[in-house]
Design a protein around this motif. Sequence first.
Motif, PDB file in Angstrom:
ATOM      1  N   GLN A  21       0.860  -1.181   0.000  1.00  0.00           N
ATOM      2  CA  GLN A  21       0.000   0.000   0.000  1.00  0.00           C
ATOM      3  C   GLN A  21       0.900   1.236   0.000  1.00  0.00           C
ATOM      4  O   GLN A  21       1.085   1.903   1.007  1.00  0.00           O
ATOM      5  CB  GLN A  21      -0.920   0.001   1.227  1.00  0.00           C
ATOM      6  CG  GLN A  21      -2.000   1.073   1.171  1.00  0.00           C
ATOM      7  CD  GLN A  21      -2.907   1.044   2.388  1.00  0.00           C
ATOM      8  OE1 GLN A  21      -2.575   0.447   3.419  1.00  0.00           O
ATOM      9  NE2 GLN A  21      -4.050   1.685   2.283  1.00  0.00           N
ATOM     10  N   PRO A  22       1.482   1.556  -1.166  1.00  0.00           N
ATOM     11  CA  PRO A  22       2.456   2.650  -1.225  1.00  0.00           C
ATOM     12  C   PRO A  22       1.817   4.020  -0.994  1.00  0.00           C
ATOM     13  O   PRO A  22       0.617   4.212  -1.194  1.00  0.00           O
ATOM     14  CB  PRO A  22       3.010   2.560  -2.661  1.00  0.00           C
ATOM     15  CG  PRO A  22       2.512   1.261  -3.218  1.00  0.00           C
ATOM     16  CD  PRO A  22       1.263   0.932  -2.479  1.00  0.00           C
ATOM     17  N   ILE A  23       2.641   4.958  -0.587  1.00  0.00           N
ATOM     18  CA  ILE A  23       2.243   6.360  -0.591  1.00  0.00           C
ATOM     19  C   ILE A  23       1.990   6.749  -2.056  1.00  0.00           C
ATOM     20  O   ILE A  23       2.705   6.312  -2.956  1.00  0.00           O
ATOM     21  CB  ILE A  23       3.357   7.240   0.022  1.00  0.00           C
ATOM     22  CG1 ILE A  23       3.582   6.857   1.495  1.00  0.00           C
ATOM     23  CG2 ILE A  23       3.023   8.718  -0.123  1.00  0.00           C
ATOM     24  CD1 ILE A  23       2.449   7.201   2.430  1.00  0.00           C
ATOM     25  N   GLY A  24       1.008   7.584  -2.297  1.00  0.00           N
ATOM     26  CA  GLY A  24       0.574   7.887  -3.666  1.00  0.00           C
ATOM     27  C   GLY A  24       1.469   8.831  -4.427  1.00  0.00           C
ATOM     28  O   GLY A  24       1.078   9.965  -4.752  1.00  0.00           O
ATOM     29  N   VAL A  25       2.678   8.391  -4.719  1.00  0.00           N
ATOM     30  CA  VAL A  25       3.610   9.171  -5.521  1.00  0.00           C
ATOM     31  C   VAL A  25       4.294   8.222  -6.497  1.00  0.00           C
ATOM     32  O   VAL A  25       4.591   7.076  -6.153  1.00  0.00           O
ATOM     33  CB  VAL A  25       4.647   9.898  -4.621  1.00  0.00           C
ATOM     34  CG1 VAL A  25       5.462   8.893  -3.807  1.00  0.00           C
ATOM     35  CG2 VAL A  25       5.568  10.790  -5.435  1.00  0.00           C
ATOM     36  N   VAL A  26       4.527   8.674  -7.718  1.00  0.00           N
ATOM     37  CA  VAL A  26       5.193   7.852  -8.721  1.00  0.00           C
ATOM     38  C   VAL A  26       6.548   8.482  -9.013  1.00  0.00           C
ATOM     39  O   VAL A  26       6.646   9.553  -9.631  1.00  0.00           O
ATOM     40  CB  VAL A  26       4.362   7.763 -10.018  1.00  0.00           C
ATOM     41  CG1 VAL A  26       5.088   6.899 -11.053  1.00  0.00           C
ATOM     42  CG2 VAL A  26       2.978   7.181  -9.727  1.00  0.00           C
ATOM     43  N   LEU A  27       7.595   7.828  -8.579  1.00  0.00           N
ATOM     44  CA  LEU A  27       8.944   8.387  -8.693  1.00  0.00           C
ATOM     45  C   LEU A  27       9.599   7.983 -10.001  1.00  0.00           C
ATOM     46  O   LEU A  27       9.377   6.883 -10.512  1.00  0.00           O
ATOM     47  CB  LEU A  27       9.792   7.931  -7.507  1.00  0.00           C
ATOM     48  CG  LEU A  27       9.243   8.320  -6.124  1.00  0.00           C
ATOM     49  CD1 LEU A  27      10.099   7.744  -5.013  1.00  0.00           C
ATOM     50  CD2 LEU A  27       9.130   9.829  -5.997  1.00  0.00           C
TER      51      LEU A  27
END
Length: 404
Positions: A21-27
């Motif tokens: 459940q990742p933090i909502g950022v796409v690196l």
Amino acid sequence: MSRSVIDLLATEARFGAQNYQPIGVVLTRGEGVWVWDTEGNRYLDCLSAYSAVSQGHCHPKILAAMVEQAHRLTLTSRAFHNDQLALFYEEIAALTGSHKVLPMNSGAEAVESAIKAVRKWGYEVKGVPDGQAEIIVCANNFHGRTLGIVGFSTDPETHGHFGPFAPGFRIIAFGDATALEAAITKNTVAFLVEPIQGEAGVIIPPSGYFTEVRELCTANNIMLVLDEIQTGLGRTGKLLAEQHEGIEADVTLLGKALSGGFYPVSAVLSNNDVLGTLRPGQHGSTFGGNPLACAVARAAMRVLVEEGMIENAALQGARFLDGLKEIRANTIREVRGRGLMLAVELYPEAGPARRYCEALQGKGILAKDTHEHTIRIAPPLVITSEEVDWALERFATTLTQDFS
């Protein structure tokens, strides 16, 4: 044409198993302590890929070593020798004071390998009856995700509905030497423990605990196995976390920062007795000890020492810890840490730590929650005083924020 964040997240959700459940950022890019998302926003990375990127994102010297080796030779398997393995052995042994090295890939593989090796040592050297070896572990441990490892986890999310599990493990309280002494039997072959429990929320044992542990293990002919996969290689302000109490493990497990985040590399480091029991054909890995991994790990260890990252972790870790302790917020239950392995535990009534991590994202900091009410903070070891102060300002405004 680049794809939108919404499209990328939707595609990931559609095809990927939902085990994170990742933090909502796409690196999309990283350099030093900073990472950038696909929309060009910059963030200070306060997780370091769970300490795997300790040397900073895309360290140029590790990158150069990887590219150079990738042009020459990447994989031979252990069916043949390669010209990087002996050098890796020599350099990691000199750095850590180890006698024998078993190269693997992931941290979990290193743990599994150590379990096999200490059991074999127990039967062939200590004289434990076959099939009766016992390994003592701690409650709230985290040693990986394999079936063998999750069987002795106390976290229901980790082991629920994955059984049946292998026997041979006894679970005791962390930080309690009396509990360890009471759990030891004639069939005990090892005590497997993290110097600091990371996944549990950066839980630091009482002062003197590991001195007592070392004495108990020595007195009872038990192998002390320290899982330094997260704490090792400078994270706590010393090369190995064991050095804070001046002890030496019989078996040390390293991973994560051993490659600086470029490649999966782990290692079991040991005295001659434990790894000396392994014979050809009894344990192995196609990729373990491959030339690309060895070249990358050699560079990762070299920059860690040559660029003073361990000393910087001690210096900046103290600055970060002191700054966090100065934050006056009724949300904070406890601040704890050692080196750049830090945690802010919140009161339950402050709400879940995840929402604070999401608020930090909006201020340019990426951190991750654990055990619902704790924020873990572990930036790369190359962080500067100015960057620590910049981060502290944002932690202060976030931790005093009213979410009601």
